[in-house]
Design a protein around this motif. Structure first.
Motif, short mmCIF file in Angstrom:
data_model
loop_
_atom_site.label_atom_id
_atom_site.label_comp_id
_atom_site.label_asym_id
_atom_site.label_seq_id
_atom_site.Cartn_x
_atom_site.Cartn_y
_atom_site.Cartn_z
N PRO A 82 -48.80 43.67 47.96
CA PRO A 82 -48.73 45.06 47.51
C PRO A 82 -49.72 45.91 48.31
O PRO A 82 -50.61 45.39 48.98
CB PRO A 82 -49.14 44.98 46.04
N THR A 117 -46.59 53.53 47.73
CA THR A 117 -47.07 52.36 46.99
C THR A 117 -46.06 51.23 47.13
O THR A 117 -44.87 51.41 46.83
CB THR A 117 -47.27 52.69 45.50
N GLN A 139 -44.53 47.75 46.11
CA GLN A 139 -44.42 46.78 45.01
C GLN A 139 -43.24 45.84 45.32
O GLN A 139 -42.19 46.28 45.78
CB GLN A 139 -44.17 47.50 43.67
N TRP A 140 -43.44 44.55 45.01
CA TRP A 140 -42.41 43.56 45.32
C TRP A 140 -41.58 43.23 44.08
O TRP A 140 -42.10 43.17 42.97
CB TRP A 140 -43.03 42.30 45.89
#
Length: 729
Positions: free
Chosen positions: A88, A108, A110-111
């Motif tokens: 991240p 941002t 995010q996985w």
């Protein structure tokens, strides 16, 4: 529509995210990292509104389509590295709206884990933080300006910094200017580096009129003026303003007034575009916030200017001075970035000061500074008058871009300048010291640039020399030699060698030339091309030449006392010695004290005297002739306006420089030599060829009509005792 189908499970995730995004008004993208170039497989409505792009223009593409001219590729690389590691992260990057407007994007990462635990799809939350970045930029800018004012920065540099910040938040073709209103009610340039000299020639001095240009209207009406189409707007319809629009292909202009503390308009701030551009509400608000900052900058600058100008400005030219240069250089070094220090001077400075005085020398420095200012300065670049004849430049730039900047700088000096009553072509000399991130000592960098400049000064023509450590060691040796030269003269370490001048047809010795030689018990043999330039540079040349003259008179006196035949001896005299008030009286006293008739002394002077003061030189030559001395112009053809002044000086001999003799096989050199010989004959002078080394050269010169020569073909320079053994009859 794109031919990309989301898998069912990711379609469900997308629907959930879309609902969240609409509710929070947060834009987001989903990328498939398993596919080549990590294409976008989903984007929500908030992202489309933020970026201006449509579904068809986004799906299936890599996110770099939002990059632009000022996008930081280091940040882009960091984002890709973060995704490659499946980590991240939060990043801030300058992206571009479809219409071309830049905006700051907070991304941002995010996985999204699948049931198998695999991280294939990545979610990029997008947030427009331009307002925050603008506010931060204004706060930082105001702080930086106050610091820079205390450092002594010129007002133009401060205003340039403000313009650069504004341009960074506008489309890439935006160009900012600041105009001040003078006492006569005319606009004067204050800032606007994005435009060149021709733009300012048309703008500077223009009237402050409500009917001419958006800046004039803004100043008179005391409000912002937005012109979307300058080609049709009546504010830009006059012949003068229409020419500006046409010449620089301008389309739109936004202007706001700048007020002082009494709410009087003192100038305007303007932004120009090459394509029609209407500001958003945020942009109008941002531009209007710049006006009070400009006002505060001008006011605060005026309060401190009188005190700072004494500490950081050169009194004679108004340019920043050495103190400013050292302070700013150290600040650049503290940032640990690549860059360059350049010391500039011109060969002609000393001659201008000699002939016209220091005031005109200051004007010459001012003209040089104008040429530097017109060059495309590097990032965070500045220049200052580092010494009487030297301007220092500092710039932060990649080292491989330095040669291109030097080329641009040199081109600025191709055209002559008008100074006093003459048109002067300048021979630019530059010393270059490269700055690397690990360097921290400003004095060391200055020493490096100064060493390189000294090397450039010793090279003929226009030249830039880079600092090299080996040369620095040579400089230290030169300093040691210069320090010991005075003692060497006092201890009679200086001797003379004599080289005969001969009749080219018969080989008979006609006269001699005296050449200074120095053997030091400590330094060993010191070549004349080392110690003579050092004597000139360190003000010891007059004493050295007086010593040589004394040795020549001693030799002639000894021959005379022993009843030996005398021959004329030529003694080299520098321009500084020649124009010294005591030169003629000392010369007469010296010959009288040894009982030597003046006819046995010939004075060899370089061409440089013709530049320094032609009338004064004529008077001195006439005075010397009246006492019986003869004179010669040495190294003819390599100096200044040779042919134009030669007829004005009552000299009896021209010495053709050896550089032409060694290249007699070259048609150009042969033509020059032939011309000089014919010129000497027409002016009733003798032409002497220096540096003859081959029989072929002698034959060519004799065929051209040259009667006198010297060189290794006949005799090498020899000690005076050996010269006594030569047959003169």
């Amino acid at each position: 529509m794109p031919d990309y189908d989301l898998m069912e499970e990711n379609r469900i995730i997308g629907e959930r995210l879309r609902g969240l995004g609409v509710e929070l008004q947060i834009g987001f993208l989903i990328l498939d990292t398993a596919r080549d170039d990590m294409p976008i497989v989903y984007a929500n409505e908030a992202f489309y509104r933020m970026s201006g792009y449509s579904l068809e223009e986004v799906i299936g593409k890599n996110g770099r389509f939002m990059h632009g001219e000022r996008t930081d590729q280091k940040v882009a690389t960091a984002i890709r590295a973060c995704m490659a590691k499946r980590e991240p992260g939060v990043f801030e990057i300058l992206n571009y709206h479809k219409e071309g407007r830049p905006f700051w994007n907070e991304i941002t990462i995010q996985w999204m884990k699948e049931d198998t635990g695999e991280k294939r799809f990545v979610l990029l939350l997008q947030r427009d933080i331009t307002d925050r970045k603008r506010a931060e930029a204004l706060v930082k800018l105001q702080s930086d300006i106050y610091v820079d004012i205390h450092k002594g920065h010129m007002i133009s540099i401060l205003l340039d910094a403000i313009c650069s910040v504004v341009e960074s938040f506008l489309p890439s073709d935006a160009k900012c200017t600041v105009l001040f209103i003078d006492k006569e009610g005319k606009f004067r340039k204050a800032s606007g580096r994005a435009f060149g000299a021709e733009f300012w020639r048309q703008i500077d001095g223009g009237p402050v009129s409500q009917d001419e240009g958006s800046c004039g209207a803004s100043a008179i009406l005391k409000k912002p003026i937005i012109v979307e189409d300058m080609k049709t707007d009546p504010l830009w319809a006059s012949p003068r303003t229409a020419k500006v629009v046409k010449d620089f292909d301008l389309a739109s202009s936004w202007s706001v007034p700048i007020f002082d503390k009494e709410n009087e308009v003192i100038g305007t701030f303007a932004v120009y575009f090459n394509v029609p551009t209407v500001p958003t509400e945020d942009e109008v608000e941002f531009i209007q916030k710049i006006s009070p900052m400009l006002s505060l900058t001008v006011d605060y600058y005026k309060q401190l200017q009188e005190r700072l100008v004494l500490a950081y400005n050169d009194r004679e030219t108004g340019l920043p001075n050495r103190n400013f240069f050292i302070t700013e250089l150290q600040d650049h070094l503290d940032k640990q970035r690549e860059g360059v220090v350049i010391f500039l001077t011109v060969d002609e400075f000393a001659q201008v000061v000699d002939q016209y005085g220091h005031r005109v020398g200051d004007l010459l420095i001012t003209e040089i500074a104008k040429r530097i200012e017109e060059a495309k300065l590097m990032k965070d670049a500045f220049f200052a008058r580092f010494s009487d004849s030297t301007i220092g430049i500092v710039g932060i730039t990649a080292l491989d871009k330095v040669p291109r900047y030097l080329d641009d700088l040199a081109r600025r000096f191709n055209e002559p300048i008008q100074l006093a009553d003459m048109e002067l072509f300048l021979s630019l000399k530059g010393g270059v010291a490269l700055i690397t991130p690990h360097q921290s000592d400003s004095e060391e960098i200055v020493r490096h640039a100064d060493s390189a400049l000294s090397n450039a000064k010793s090279t003929a023509g226009e030249v830039f020399c880079y600092y090299e450590s080996e040369y620095d060691e040579n400089m230290m040796r030169d300093l040691r030699i210069a320090n010991k030269l005075t003692l060497a003269i006092r201890n009679e370490e200086i001797s003379i060698h004599l080289q005969p001048k001969v009749d080219l047809k018969t080989g008979k010795i006609l006269s001699f030339e005296a050449l200074a030689r120095w053997y030091s018990p400590e330094l060993g043999y010191v070549p004349p091309n080392t110690f003579i330039p050092l004597a000139e540079k360190n003000g010891k040349i007059r004493v050295l030449e007086q010593s040589v003259l004394r040795l020549v008179l001693e030799w002639l006196k000894k021959r005379q006392d022993e009843g030996m035949e005398l021959r004329q001896v030529a003694v080299n005299i520098s321009a500084d010695h020649f124009f010294h008030p005591t030169f003629v009286p000392n010369l007469i006293n010296a010959t009288m004290s040894f009982g030597i008739e003046p006819k046995w002394i010939r004075l060899e002077i370089t061409e440089r005297i013709g530049f320094v003061d032609i009338e004064k030189a004529r008077n001195i030559f006439t005075q010397l002739n009246s006492y019986g001395f003869t004179s010669s112009v040495d190294d003819f053809g390599t100096g200044y306006s040779s042919l134009s002044y030669l007829q004005k000086l009552p000299v009896t001999e021209i010495k053709i420089d050896r550089s032409f003799i060694t290249q007699l096989e070259d048609a150009g050199s042969l033509a020059i030599v032939r011309t000089i010989i014919q010129l000497a004959e027409n002016l009733n002078m003798d032409a002497v060829a220096e540096g003859i080394e081959t029989e072929e050269q002698r034959k060519v010169l004799e065929a051209l009509g040259c009667r006198v020569g010297q060189g290794f073909l006949f005799y090498k320079p020899m000690p005076s005792a050996e010269a006594n053994l030569l047959p003169l009859s």
